[in-house]
Write a protein that holds these residues in place. Structure first.
Motif, PDB file in Angstrom:
ATOM      1  N   ILE A  77       0.756  -1.214  -0.095  1.00 13.43           N
ATOM      2  CA  ILE A  77      -0.019  -0.022  -0.182  1.00 13.43           C
ATOM      3  C   ILE A  77       1.088   1.283   0.122  1.00 13.43           C
ATOM      4  CG2 ILE A  77      -1.608   1.246   1.436  1.00 13.43           C
ATOM      5  CD1 ILE A  77      -2.730  -1.322   2.367  1.00 13.43           C
ATOM      6  N   ILE A  78       1.973   1.184   0.760  1.00 12.39           N
ATOM      7  CA  ILE A  78       2.584   2.487   0.708  1.00 12.39           C
ATOM      8  C   ILE A  78       3.726   2.565  -0.207  1.00 12.39           C
ATOM      9  CG2 ILE A  78       4.712   1.341   2.474  1.00 12.39           C
ATOM     10  CD1 ILE A  78       3.228   4.820   3.408  1.00 12.39           C
ATOM     11  N   ALA A  79       4.001   1.502  -1.038  1.00 15.33           N
ATOM     12  CA  ALA A  79       5.029   1.498  -2.027  1.00 15.33           C
ATOM     13  C   ALA A  79       4.862   2.589  -3.088  1.00 15.33           C
ATOM     14  CB  ALA A  79       4.925   0.243  -2.687  1.00 15.33           C
ATOM     15  N   PRO A  80       3.497   2.995  -3.576  1.00 10.29           N
ATOM     16  CA  PRO A  80       3.342   4.294  -4.318  1.00 10.29           C
ATOM     17  C   PRO A  80       4.006   5.245  -3.738  1.00 10.29           C
ATOM     18  CG  PRO A  80       1.225   3.089  -4.235  1.00 10.29           C
ATOM     19  CD  PRO A  80       2.133   2.395  -3.213  1.00 10.29           C
ATOM     20  N   LEU A  81       3.971   5.649  -2.529  1.00 11.75           N
ATOM     21  CA  LEU A  81       4.468   6.575  -1.830  1.00 11.75           C
ATOM     22  C   LEU A  81       6.007   6.635  -1.863  1.00 11.75           C
ATOM     23  CD1 LEU A  81       1.936   7.688   0.977  1.00 11.75           C
ATOM     24  CD2 LEU A  81       2.040   8.362  -1.410  1.00 11.75           C
ATOM     25  N   TRP A  82       6.664   5.486  -2.123  1.00 11.70           N
ATOM     26  CA  TRP A  82       7.954   5.665  -1.980  1.00 11.70           C
ATOM     27  C   TRP A  82       8.717   6.483  -2.651  1.00 11.70           C
ATOM     28  CZ3 TRP A  82       9.935  -0.332  -1.669  1.00 11.70           C
ATOM     29  CH2 TRP A  82       9.695  -0.762  -0.525  1.00 11.70           C
ATOM     30  N   MET A 260       3.860  -0.634   7.307  1.00  8.72           N
ATOM     31  CA  MET A 260       4.096   0.454   6.370  1.00  8.72           C
ATOM     32  C   MET A 260       5.200   1.205   6.995  1.00  8.72           C
ATOM     33  SD  MET A 260       0.693   2.301   5.418  1.00  8.72           S
ATOM     34  CE  MET A 260      -0.889   1.222   5.072  1.00  8.72           C
ATOM     35  N   SER A 261       5.140   1.225   8.205  1.00 10.44           N
ATOM     36  CA  SER A 261       6.339   2.339   9.045  1.00 10.44           C
ATOM     37  C   SER A 261       7.670   1.469   9.008  1.00 10.44           C
ATOM     38  CB  SER A 261       6.060   2.863  10.268  1.00 10.44           C
ATOM     39  OG  SER A 261       5.253   1.796  10.966  1.00 10.44           O
ATOM     40  N   ALA A 262       7.498   0.007   9.097  1.00 13.19           N
ATOM     41  CA  ALA A 262       8.526  -0.837   9.660  1.00 13.19           C
ATOM     42  C   ALA A 262       9.567  -1.024   8.285  1.00 13.19           C
ATOM     43  CB  ALA A 262       8.199  -2.125   9.991  1.00 13.19           C
ATOM     44  N   VAL A 283      14.470   3.777  -6.751  1.00 14.74           N
ATOM     45  CA  VAL A 283      13.352   3.713  -5.970  1.00 14.74           C
ATOM     46  C   VAL A 283      12.075   3.382  -6.795  1.00 14.74           C
ATOM     47  CG1 VAL A 283      11.757   5.188  -4.577  1.00 14.74           C
ATOM     48  CG2 VAL A 283      14.172   5.111  -4.166  1.00 14.74           C
ATOM     49  N   ALA A 284      12.053   3.873  -8.099  1.00 11.95           N
ATOM     50  CA  ALA A 284      10.729   3.819  -8.882  1.00 11.95           C
ATOM     51  C   ALA A 284      10.567   2.326  -9.397  1.00 11.95           C
ATOM     52  CB  ALA A 284      11.134   4.319 -10.238  1.00 11.95           C
ATOM     53  N   LYS A 285      11.680   1.554  -9.716  1.00  9.31           N
ATOM     54  CA  LYS A 285      11.379  -0.048  -9.808  1.00  9.31           C
ATOM     55  C   LYS A 285      11.285  -0.764  -8.585  1.00  9.31           C
ATOM     56  CE  LYS A 285      12.328  -1.393 -13.806  1.00  9.31           C
ATOM     57  NZ  LYS A 285      13.097  -1.114 -15.130  1.00  9.31           N
ATOM     58  N   ALA A 286      12.019  -0.151  -7.578  1.00 10.29           N
ATOM     59  CA  ALA A 286      11.534  -0.912  -6.286  1.00 10.29           C
ATOM     60  C   ALA A 286      10.232  -0.980  -5.852  1.00 10.29           C
ATOM     61  CB  ALA A 286      12.650  -0.543  -5.507  1.00 10.29           C
ATOM     62  N   SER A 287       9.507   0.135  -6.197  1.00 11.42           N
ATOM     63  CA  SER A 287       8.276   0.297  -5.613  1.00 11.42           C
ATOM     64  C   SER A 287       7.226  -0.496  -6.393  1.00 11.42           C
ATOM     65  CB  SER A 287       7.997   1.995  -5.631  1.00 11.42           C
ATOM     66  OG  SER A 287       7.699   2.375  -7.080  1.00 11.42           O
ATOM     67  N   TRP A 288       7.678  -1.240  -7.263  1.00 16.67           N
ATOM     68  CA  TRP A 288       6.564  -2.267  -7.688  1.00 16.67           C
ATOM     69  C   TRP A 288       7.471  -3.646  -7.690  1.00 16.67           C
ATOM     70  CZ3 TRP A 288       7.723  -5.165 -12.377  1.00 16.67           C
ATOM     71  CH2 TRP A 288       8.534  -4.400 -13.200  1.00 16.67           C
ATOM     72  N   LEU A 289       8.757  -3.556  -7.808  1.00 17.87           N
ATOM     73  CA  LEU A 289       9.189  -5.004  -7.833  1.00 17.87           C
ATOM     74  C   LEU A 289       9.492  -5.583  -6.583  1.00 17.87           C
ATOM     75  CD1 LEU A 289      12.541  -4.809 -10.013  1.00 17.87           C
ATOM     76  CD2 LEU A 289      10.614  -6.537 -10.320  1.00 17.87           C
TER      77      LEU A 289
ATOM     78  N   LEU B  17      -5.371   1.908   0.575  1.00 17.14           N
ATOM     79  CA  LEU B  17      -5.493   1.929   1.867  1.00 17.14           C
ATOM     80  C   LEU B  17      -6.973   1.452   2.128  1.00 17.14           C
ATOM     81  CD1 LEU B  17      -3.915   2.450   4.333  1.00 17.14           C
ATOM     82  CD2 LEU B  17      -4.975   4.926   4.400  1.00 17.14           C
ATOM     83  N   LEU B  18      -7.781   2.068   1.177  1.00 15.07           N
ATOM     84  CA  LEU B  18      -9.484   1.819   1.328  1.00 15.07           C
ATOM     85  C   LEU B  18      -9.863   0.557   1.219  1.00 15.07           C
ATOM     86  CD1 LEU B  18     -11.936   3.557   1.824  1.00 15.07           C
ATOM     87  CD2 LEU B  18     -12.102   3.549  -0.709  1.00 15.07           C
TER      88      LEU B  18
END
Lengths: 916, 70
Positions: A77-82, A260-262, A283-289, B17-18
């Motif tokens: 869930i948090i990966a898009p925000l990386w 997410m925080s961990a 970071v871009a590739k990592a956020s989906w790989l 998240l939702l």
């Protein structure tokens, strides 16, 4: 299986890892970096998957179905925000040479030593349970492979010197020391380590997928078959509904939040994601790989758990070791060995990276700052410190692993892998406010971060690790059941009376609530030091600093080049120190051997590089010991403020000037308007006067012509005409005299001589001269004089002129049908007051001032054509001024007009001067 | 451009998240199966896969060059 074989394979495997690391470092030196690519970066992030994932998830799934998943969904869930968050953190860390999460927090809040120490302690104590479960996983899988039975004996019950877990801990310590502390890299980058971790990630994924596929497709006939069997079994079908498995929304949310925080803030995650990062764009590739990796490693977890429950309905096998016991049950020893190796790689990768990250923190943020403050250390000027730094790290690696072993032996064994791991996640989540606030909220202060962290850590320690010690028998049991001192509200698992949620959830909720709240409010009510302000600015606006790097030359410090050299040699060793200085000389094109004093630029350069080796807080202290000035002294701050103030004053002065100018312009404009008005009045006046002059002249001319051209005109007719001619001539004379008077009054005002006269007599004379006229016009008239004589210093003729003027005006402007005029003369105090009142239309307020001006004639439609020259009142005004008096008007529209004249009485101070 | 990307990523984050939290999650958690695979299992892993797909599409969409093929 023979223990010797397993140990041999493990050692062979570790040797292979060293080989990989060696090759990677060799390629790095050759400039062909192996790890500088996004796929290796993503695989190194997979150090997130430990023995917890490998063994623990199945154990958790066996009791709560898909309830094991939030730990892996959270990162997805948090990966898009990386791309936003992690990239920013990397940029900041690279520019500040940050080497750990504790260093990051310390650096953000003014390179605070205390904050670094607190963050280090939280990280160390938070991670120890986590490391202990890796020891547990390795030792139980070892036991299982050897004996093929789980839970043969309990580690807590055997003496430590016979305990395999202790030797595993020691082996891991040696392994980690060899991996992480062979030399001191100023950037804390270990390409060999990253390569080995990436390899371990591949191995554990393949091993887990293999065992998953074996169970799903060999033991069973694919997913469908497996799930169908589970759904037919009422004991197992509950695993497909979260609520039936005992997971509620609140718990699910908190578990995903913790993960997410961990995934970003765990010391080892921070280490691989930030410190070991070679290129922020990875970071871009990592956020989906990376989420893809997590998905793959989790897809067989539930099937394996179901299979385990299906195969061992008696509960003979621990669910945490289904991954191993299933292949063993089917006699697949080689497969089991391979799976065990996968678990070993998952556990070792976590331990190595986590302990290295912790040892960097302990060395740079805990031991070194304390050491640097001791007198003995400061006196010891020479000698190589990098050796000592490595020594500190080695000792801390051993200490951390022994503490983890101690925790495992005392409490860890009775808990499942996941429940112990979550204790660590909750501890690490305490960093969220300080880090997130640190990179987005400039106002956040050191005190805020410090108190928030302490509060959160305190509640965490009280609600999570403390109760585990109760069950280990270290603390009496009534403490848990009735709270400390019998205070029920303080029961660790139901803090403040919060019932009905699982203890991880309530601990996370309370600790983060207090952490965030205290962080926020203390920040609002405390102020920042200059260094904090500049660090906050760099962290929040990192992109601004990246664009114009020379922008933030706030540190104005100087140091001797010699001192810097010694310092670098001490902390980094001579070769590396020289390398750094040479690099500086080359980029700046200067020769340092020619210079005595190093400027701020070099000092900052050295500090950031030292910060890489020993942490921001330590570097600050060390550089502070050889530089002349503290970073941004108070005076400097004042100087800057002073300059700002001057500029502000200057701009204020300018503003004032411009308003003055505006006012002058307005005044000039007004004056111009007035002049124009006067000009217009004069033109009007001339028109009026000419007209007034022409009227009598016309009638005189006409009558004279009639008399001349008409012989035999009757005598009385001629008489009548002559009378008119005479009166018209007199009118002409009067008019001309008035105009002349005006000039006379204006030009030689000082030439009159004033003498004591009776104002009453003057008034009476003037009044009686006009009585006939008033009678002719049927105007009621009245004269009242009180307390005569009224003696004033005055000019008889002039005063008469004034009275005549005022009464004539009254005659002209009183009510045309029922006119009434009252003249009143009296004494009031030192003044003689003459009042001439009519009952005419009155004078509008706006004109009352104007009427005493030269050439003014009130001229409007209702009043009709003006009847005077427009000079009468002006002349009167001038005369009265000469008598040191005042003339004014009181009037309301339609209520008549009163003109008042005040002249000082004879014998008062005003007149005496004139008498001389 | 860059700003649009930030907002799209934020949007994806909040959507995920939702979708991966209660109460939406609970809608698929009532038992039942989709061709002998439990509904919850299908929903989570399918959704997870889609999330990865969208994340990949968003982060790899670089305005300056096409990076997808690299």
């Amino acid at each position: 299986m023979d223990a010797g074989i397993i140990i041999f394979i493990s050692i062979a495997y570790v040797t292979f890892l060293f080989l990989i690391a060696y090759l990677a470092e060799k390629r790095e030196k050759a400039g062909r970096s192996l790890v500088n690519n996004p796929v290796i970066y993503s695989l190194s992030l997979a150090v997130y998957c430990t023995a917890w994932t490998y063994y623990g998830s199945v154990g958790r799934a066996a009791t709560s179905g898909l309830g094991f998943l939030p730990i892996y969904i959270g990162p997805a869930i948090i990966a898009p925000l990386w791309w936003i968050l992690l990239k920013k953190i990397i940029f900041i860390s690279k520019s500040q040479r940050i080497t750990s999460i504790a260093d990051f927090i310390s650096s953000r809040y003014g390179k605070s030593t205390w904050l670094g120490i607190i963050a280090t302690l939280i990280a160390v104590f938070g991670i120890i349970p986590y490391i202990s479960i890796q020891l547990k996983a390795i030792s139980t899988s070892f036991d299982l492979l050897v004996t093929k039975q789980s839970a043969v004996y309990r580690h807590a019950e055997i003496p430590f010197y016979l305990d395999s877990a202790l030797y595993i801990a020691i082996a891991l310590a040696i392994f980690t020391i060899l991996f992480g502390t062979r030399n001191l890299d100023p950037n804390e980058r270990h390409e060999g380590l990253v390569a080995a971790i990436a390899f371990e990630s591949i191995l554990k994924l393949i091993a887990f997928l293999t065992v998953g596929a074996f169970i799903t497709f060999w033991v069973y006939d694919g997913f469908g078959d497996l799930f169908q069997k589970a759904m037919d079994n009422p004991g197992l079908s509950r695993l497909f509904s979260l609520e039936a498995a005992g997971i509620n929304g609140w718990e699910w949310f908190w578990l995903s939040f913790l993960s997410m925080s961990a995934v970003m803030l765990l010391p080892r995650q921070f280490h691989v994601a930030v410190v070991e990062n070679t290129n922020p764009n990875h970071v871009a590739k990592a956020s989906w790989l990376f989420p893809l990796y997590l998905l793959l490693i989790n897809i067989f977890v539930l099937p394996i758990a179901i299979a385990g429950l299906d195969q061992f309905p008696s509960g003979a096998q621990e669910p945490d070791s289904f991954v191993l016991s299933l292949p063993l049950a089917y006699g697949k020893d080689i497969l089991a060995l391979f799976v065990g190796l996968g678990g070993f790689s998952a556990a070792t990768s976590m331990v190595i990276v986590a302990v290295i990250a912790l040892s960097i923190m302990i060395g740079n943020n805990l031991v070194l700052p304390l050491l640097l403050r001791t007198q003995a250390f400061q006196e010891e000027q020479y000698g190589n410190l990098s050796g000592r730094l490595l020594g500190i790290r080695r000792v801390s690696i051993v200490v951390v692993l022994l503490l983890a072993y101690g925790y495992f032996k005392a409490v860890g064994e009775q808990y499942s892998l996941v429940s112990v791991g979550l204790i660590s996640f909750t501890a690490i989540a305490q960093f969220v406010p300080s880090v997130l606030g640190g990179i987005y909220w400039k106002r956040a202060t050191k005190m805020g971060a410090l108190s928030g962290l302490l509060a959160g850590f305190g509640i965490w320690a009280y609600t999570l690790p403390l109760p585990t010690m109760v069950e280990a028998g270290l603390i009496p049991i009534h403490f848990m059941e009735h709270g400390p001192f019998g205070i029920e509200l303080l029961k660790p698992h139901e803090l403040f009376g919060l019932h009905g949620s699982n203890h991880i959830t309530q601990a996370a909720f309370w600790s983060l609530l207090f952490n965030c709240g205290i962080y926020f409010f203390v920040s609002l009510y405390t102020s920042q030091s200059p260094l904090e302000i500049s660090q906050a600015d760099i962290f929040v606006d990192i992109y601004k600093y990246r664009k114009g790097s020379s922008d933030y030359d706030i540190m104005r410090r100087q140091a001797k080049v010699q001192d810097i050299r010694i310092l670098l040699n001490r902390f980094l060793g001579e070769p590396r120190g020289n390398l750094l200085l040479n690099a500086y000389e080359n980029t700046q094109r200067i020769d340092l051997s020619q210079q005595q004093v190093a400027g701020a630029d070099l000092v900052n350069y050295v500090e950031t590089h030292l910060a890489g080796a020993i942490g921001a807080a330590s570097a600050k202290i060390i550089i502070g010991s050889i530089t002349k000035e503290e970073p941004i002294s108070l005076e400097e701050m004042f100087k800057v403020l002073e300059q700002t103030k001057e500029i502000m004053q200057y701009s204020k002065a300018l503003e004032k000037k411009s308003t003055e100018l505006e006012r002058t312009t307005r005044q000039l404009k007004d004056a111009n308007e007035q002049l124009k008005e006067l000009d217009r009045l004069k033109a009007d006046f001339i028109t009026t006067v000419t007209h007034e002059l022409r009227t009598p002249i016309t009638s005189i001319k006409a009558l004279s012509r009639i008399m001349k051209e008409t012989p035999g005109l009757p005598e009385e007719q001629i008489q009548e005409f002559l009378t008119i001619v005479v009166s018209e001539s007199e009118r002409l004379t009067r008019l001309i005299n008035q105009v002349l008077d005006l000039e006379k009054i204006q030009s030689n005002q000082k030439n009159w001589t004033l003498a004591p006269i009776d104002f009453a007599e003057v008034t009476e004379m003037a009044y009686s001269g006009l009585k006939q006229l008033m009678r002719d016009r049927k105007i009621r008239h009245e004269l009242k004089i009180e307390n005569r004589p009224i003696e004033v210093m005055g000019h008889n003729d002039r005063l008469t002129q004034v009275v005549v003027n005022l009464i004539s005006n009254a005659i002209k402007f009183c009510n045309p049908n029922e006119g009434a005029i009252k003249v009143n003369l009296r004494q009031a105090g030192d003044m003689a007051i003459l009042e001439v009142r009519d009952n005419g239309k009155g004078i509008p307020k706006k004109d009352q001032k104007l009427i005493f001006e030269k050439f003014t004639q009130l001229n409007d439609e209702t009043r009709g054509k003006p009847k005077g020259s427009g000079l009468g009142l002006f002349i009167s005004h001038s005369i009265i001024l000469q008598h040191s008096g005042v003339i004014y008007v009181r009037s309301q529209p339609d209520e008549g007009t009163a003109f008042l004249v005040e002249i000082p009485l004879l014998g008062t101070g005003e007149n005496r001067g004139d008498e001389e | 451009m860059a700003n649009d990307k930030v907002f799209r990523l934020l949007g994806l984050f909040f959507l995920a998240l939702l979708l991966f939290n209660f109460p939406i999650l609970n809608l698929f958690s009532q038992g039942g199966s989709l061709g002998s695979i439990p509904v919850l299992f299908v929903y989570i892993f399918l959704g997870w896969g889609l999330l990865i797909l969208f994340t990949a599409r968003l982060v790899e969409s670089k305005p300056e060059q096409n990076n997808k093929t690299r």
